[in-house]
Structure formats: C-alpha cells, structure tokens
Motif scaffolding. Structure first.
Motif, mmCIF file in Angstrom:
data_model
loop_
_atom_site.group_PDB
_atom_site.id
_atom_site.type_symbol
_atom_site.label_atom_id
_atom_site.label_comp_id
_atom_site.label_asym_id
_atom_site.label_seq_id
_atom_site.Cartn_x
_atom_site.Cartn_y
_atom_site.Cartn_z
ATOM 1 N N TYR A 282 0.856 -1.304 0.102
ATOM 2 C CA TYR A 282 -0.010 0.062 -0.011
ATOM 3 C C TYR A 282 0.898 1.071 -0.143
ATOM 4 O O TYR A 282 2.030 1.166 0.377
ATOM 5 C CB TYR A 282 -0.728 -0.066 1.342
ATOM 6 N N ASP A 283 0.461 2.362 -0.468
ATOM 7 C CA ASP A 283 0.959 3.558 -0.466
ATOM 8 C C ASP A 283 0.420 4.646 0.657
ATOM 9 O O ASP A 283 0.553 5.631 0.590
ATOM 10 C CB ASP A 283 0.736 4.233 -1.743
ATOM 11 N N LEU A 284 -0.442 3.931 1.716
ATOM 12 C CA LEU A 284 -1.004 4.373 2.793
ATOM 13 C C LEU A 284 -0.503 4.222 4.157
ATOM 14 O O LEU A 284 -0.228 2.607 4.128
ATOM 15 C CB LEU A 284 -2.435 4.589 2.820
ATOM 16 N N ASP A 285 -0.328 4.866 5.141
ATOM 17 C CA ASP A 285 0.190 4.235 6.644
ATOM 18 C C ASP A 285 -1.034 3.955 7.068
ATOM 19 O O ASP A 285 -2.254 4.266 6.824
ATOM 20 C CB ASP A 285 1.052 5.157 7.204
ATOM 21 N N GLU A 286 -0.907 3.381 8.656
ATOM 22 C CA GLU A 286 -2.044 3.194 9.389
ATOM 23 C C GLU A 286 -3.028 4.359 9.376
ATOM 24 O O GLU A 286 -4.300 4.115 9.144
ATOM 25 C CB GLU A 286 -1.833 2.702 10.636
ATOM 26 N N ASP A 287 -2.815 5.736 9.690
ATOM 27 C CA ASP A 287 -3.558 6.831 9.681
ATOM 28 C C ASP A 287 -4.449 7.041 8.442
ATOM 29 O O ASP A 287 -5.716 7.307 8.499
ATOM 30 C CB ASP A 287 -2.937 7.918 10.269
ATOM 31 N N GLY A 288 -3.540 6.720 7.402
ATOM 32 C CA GLY A 288 -3.973 7.044 5.988
ATOM 33 C C GLY A 288 -5.033 6.009 5.665
ATOM 34 O O GLY A 288 -6.272 6.295 5.142
ATOM 35 N N LEU A 289 -4.826 4.825 6.209
ATOM 36 C CA LEU A 289 -5.974 3.791 6.044
ATOM 37 C C LEU A 289 -7.066 4.046 6.866
ATOM 38 O O LEU A 289 -8.511 3.872 6.307
ATOM 39 C CB LEU A 289 -5.429 2.466 6.255
ATOM 40 N N ARG A 290 -6.956 4.312 8.069
ATOM 41 C CA ARG A 290 -8.073 4.479 8.762
ATOM 42 C C ARG A 290 -8.999 5.763 8.351
ATOM 43 O O ARG A 290 -10.292 5.435 8.233
ATOM 44 C CB ARG A 290 -7.715 5.157 10.391
ATOM 45 N N ALA A 291 -8.325 6.796 7.872
ATOM 46 C CA ALA A 291 -9.419 7.851 7.104
ATOM 47 C C ALA A 291 -9.690 7.310 5.867
ATOM 48 O O ALA A 291 -10.822 7.845 5.514
ATOM 49 C CB ALA A 291 -8.164 9.082 7.073
ATOM 50 N N TRP A 292 -9.253 6.558 5.265
ATOM 51 C CA TRP A 292 -9.723 6.168 3.964
ATOM 52 C C TRP A 292 -10.825 5.261 4.074
ATOM 53 O O TRP A 292 -11.909 5.560 3.282
ATOM 54 C CB TRP A 292 -8.777 5.386 3.023
ATOM 55 N N HIS A 293 -11.010 4.311 5.109
ATOM 56 C CA HIS A 293 -11.977 3.444 5.487
ATOM 57 C C HIS A 293 -13.237 4.453 5.931
ATOM 58 O O HIS A 293 -14.398 3.769 5.969
ATOM 59 C CB HIS A 293 -11.818 2.396 6.386
ATOM 60 N N GLU A 294 -12.827 5.256 6.781
ATOM 61 C CA GLU A 294 -13.937 5.896 7.581
ATOM 62 C C GLU A 294 -15.422 6.303 6.978
ATOM 63 O O GLU A 294 -16.358 5.926 7.308
ATOM 64 C CB GLU A 294 -13.339 7.232 8.334
ATOM 65 N N PRO A 295 -15.263 6.999 5.986
ATOM 66 C CA PRO A 295 -16.585 7.305 5.278
ATOM 67 C C PRO A 295 -17.620 6.037 4.911
ATOM 68 O O PRO A 295 -18.758 6.177 5.087
ATOM 69 C CB PRO A 295 -16.130 8.190 3.855
ATOM 70 N N ARG A 296 -16.967 5.252 4.251
ATOM 71 C CA ARG A 296 -17.797 3.962 4.119
ATOM 72 C C ARG A 296 -18.297 3.286 5.184
ATOM 73 O O ARG A 296 -19.538 2.689 5.295
ATOM 74 C CB ARG A 296 -16.919 3.069 3.057
ATOM 75 N N TRP A 297 -17.257 3.413 6.268
ATOM 76 C CA TRP A 297 -17.579 2.433 7.409
ATOM 77 C C TRP A 297 -18.907 3.289 8.308
ATOM 78 O O TRP A 297 -19.662 2.367 8.803
ATOM 79 C CB TRP A 297 -16.279 2.634 8.426
ATOM 80 N N GLU A 298 -18.767 4.405 8.321
ATOM 81 C CA GLU A 298 -19.857 5.214 8.718
ATOM 82 C C GLU A 298 -21.074 5.095 8.057
ATOM 83 O O GLU A 298 -22.355 4.782 8.664
ATOM 84 C CB GLU A 298 -19.538 6.559 8.905
ATOM 85 N N ILE A 299 -20.954 4.933 6.805
ATOM 86 C CA ILE A 299 -22.349 4.828 6.012
ATOM 87 C C ILE A 299 -23.237 3.286 6.085
ATOM 88 O O ILE A 299 -24.261 3.307 6.422
ATOM 89 C CB ILE A 299 -22.105 4.988 4.326
ATOM 90 N N LEU A 300 -22.129 2.410 6.059
ATOM 91 C CA LEU A 300 -22.710 1.140 6.274
ATOM 92 C C LEU A 300 -23.231 0.941 7.758
ATOM 93 O O LEU A 300 -23.854 0.300 7.953
ATOM 94 C CB LEU A 300 -21.515 0.102 6.052
ATOM 95 N N ALA A 301 -22.367 1.416 8.954
ATOM 96 C CA ALA A 301 -22.946 1.226 9.953
ATOM 97 C C ALA A 301 -24.369 1.970 10.207
ATOM 98 O O ALA A 301 -25.199 1.581 10.892
ATOM 99 C CB ALA A 301 -21.888 1.995 11.061
ATOM 100 N N ALA A 302 -24.732 3.017 9.580
ATOM 101 C CA ALA A 302 -25.899 3.794 9.701
ATOM 102 C C ALA A 302 -27.105 3.052 9.012
ATOM 103 O O ALA A 302 -28.158 3.175 9.492
ATOM 104 C CB ALA A 302 -25.851 5.042 9.244
ATOM 105 N N ALA A 303 -26.577 1.965 7.879
ATOM 106 C CA ALA A 303 -27.597 1.184 7.444
ATOM 107 C C ALA A 303 -28.024 0.259 8.210
ATOM 108 O O ALA A 303 -29.065 -0.570 7.736
ATOM 109 C CB ALA A 303 -26.982 0.794 6.075
#
Length: 287
Positions: free
Chosen positions: A119-140
């Motif tokens: 990957y070209d992202l570190d742990e912080d970058g991966l968390r930030a990348w996942h966050e929008p979809r994670w929140e949408i799916l959790a709300a569903a």
C-alpha cells in the motif's frame, strides 16, 4: 455455536448472469447500473442454503464513486443501497442475516494490492480512507459487517481503531493469506488476529480469498474466537493474461467445508469463483 453458511462469490454469479464487470468498480458498478441483478444473486445464494448475504459494497467506496463523477451524497446512497438489496433478498427468502462488506483499500486501488498488502498509505491514512464507507454502512444497520480480504497488519490496526469508535457495530474480520500461517504482507495470522481477541464486537476472525489447501493450517492457528473461513475455489488468477487457471469442483468444496467445520470453523462459505452450487454443497456438508 451453530455453523452459519455464508454465500459465495457475488461477482462470480453476476458474471454468470451476464454482467460485464470489467471495471475498476467491479461488482459495485451494478449498484449504479443494475441493482435488481444484485438482489437476484443474493436470492440465488439464499435459495442454495446460505444463512448470510454479503453486500455488494466490497469495492463500493466513497472515493471510487466520486472518481466516477458522483458526489458524496450519491455515493452514500449507493453504498446504503447495497445493504437494502441484501435485506430485501433476505426478507423474500424468509430469514437470514445481512453482512455489509468492507473490502480492503487494495480493492479500491484495483491493482491486486489486496493480495500483497503493498500500500501507499500508512495506518492513519488507511483509517481515514475507510472511515466514510464505514460510517455509511454502520448507519444502514446491517446485522454485522464483513471486514474481508485484509492483507496487512497496518490495515487490520486501522480497522481495530474504527471498531473502537463505533461500539454498536458487530463485525467479522477476515484476512487474505499467502500460506497456512501468514497474511499476504507476511504478518503471522496469530499476530493480526490478536488485535481482535476478547473484543465483544467481533463475532469471528478468519480467512477468505485464500487457497483452500491453506485453510486447515490457518484454522489451527485461530483459537481465541469463532472462526470464519470462505476460501476461493482453488483456481489461480493469471494477472498478466487476466484469466482464471484451474478447475473447481463444488462437490469437493462441500466435502472440504465439512473438514473445516470439524477443525473448528463456525462460519463457512466461498469467495472468488465459487457459485450457488458450491454453497449448496457447503450447506449439505455442514448441516
């Protein structure tokens, strides 16, 4: 714990029904173009004996849809739709569970990185990348999330952080592995699984999109939580020529599923190149 039968390859059956998935969005493209076909695939797996439908959100990221020209609200609507389609099929089948697929960052890259963890992202970058979809799916409000094909320790740590921030969410976490002991980035699976041990939000930890021959050894290393396994069909992907090599037999897959159950797996299904016929034999084998 009762053995839960998971579904098989969503994209595999979409293609069998005539869908063209040659696109960076892969099966998520059908959320935009033909959602009824996705619902039909979920229905086929329930009819084959699956207890769980895994949504078409594996490659459905906010970033991916926005790269296609959609705005953020349209992307959120399509990701939410993936859960709604699975729930509709579940209701029509008379019962079952919905697991919202959380695919790895590598699926968004569409360059095979989910099989390397390069990957070209570190742990912080991966968390930030996942966050929008994670929140949408959790709300569903699916029954759980299927965090799947995770190839790297860094991405697993990013997921563990998101899980802490959403205490209402239940998940299974499934890694992609290179052999019977290591994630695709080389991390021992015991080390990655330990990130989730003792967490009441985690319903299972295990392996997917991995060769069936590695599954017994991997199960033997996962003893702290219920185990989920849904390997691919045993065929291998020829990336250079973009084709599958090998042959998979649903009967043999079902027989292997019985062995995985006896070794300790309690959630069992199929991944790439598995079909409703594979799941029919899994359901018969572990029932």
């Amino acid at each position: 714990m009762k053995t839960l039968v998971l579904d098989g390859g969503l994209a595999t059956h979409l293609e069998a029904l005539g869908a063209d998935l040659r696109d960076e969005l892969w099966s998520a493209r059908l959320l935009l173009e033909n959602p009824d076909l996705i619902r039909a695939v979920h229905a086929a797996y329930f009819a084959a004996g699956a207890d769980v439908a895994t949504t078409a959100s594996y490659q459905a990221s906010v970033h991916g849809f926005m790269a296609r020209g959609l705005d953020g609200s349209e992307a959120a609507r399509l990701i939410t739709l993936s859960v709604e389609l699975a729930a509709q099929a579940r209701d029509e089948a008379g019962g079952g569970l919905v697991a919202a697929s959380v695919g790895p960052y590598g699926a968004y890259l569409a360059n095979g990185a989910e099989y390397t963890g390069d990957y070209d992202l570190d742990e912080d970058g991966l968390r930030a990348w996942h966050e929008p979809r994670w929140e949408i799916l959790a709300a569903a409000e699916p029954d759980m999330m299927a965090v799947e094909t995770i190839p790297s320790y860094q991405e697993a740590r990013a997921i563990a952080r998101l899980l802490e921030e959403t205490p209402q969410v239940k998940v299974w976490v499934s890694f992609s592995c290179r052999d019977e002991a290591h994630l695709n980035d080389g991390t021992p699976i015991t080390e990655a699984a330990a990130l989730f041990s003792g967490n009441p939000q985690v319903v299972a930890v295990g392996v997917n999109c991995t060769a069936p021959r590695h599954i017994p050894g991997l199960i033997s290393r996962l003893t702290e939580l219920p185990v989920v396994v849904y390997p691919n069909s045993g065929e291998t992907w020829d990336a250079e020529n973009r084709r599958w090599l090998g042959l998979a037999d649903p009967v043999e897959f079902g027989q292997a599923a019985k062995e995985w159950q006896e070794l300790g797996a309690s959630l069992i299904g199929g991944c790439c190149r598995t079909t409703p016929e594979h799941i029919r034999h899994v359901a018969a084998g572990v029932g």
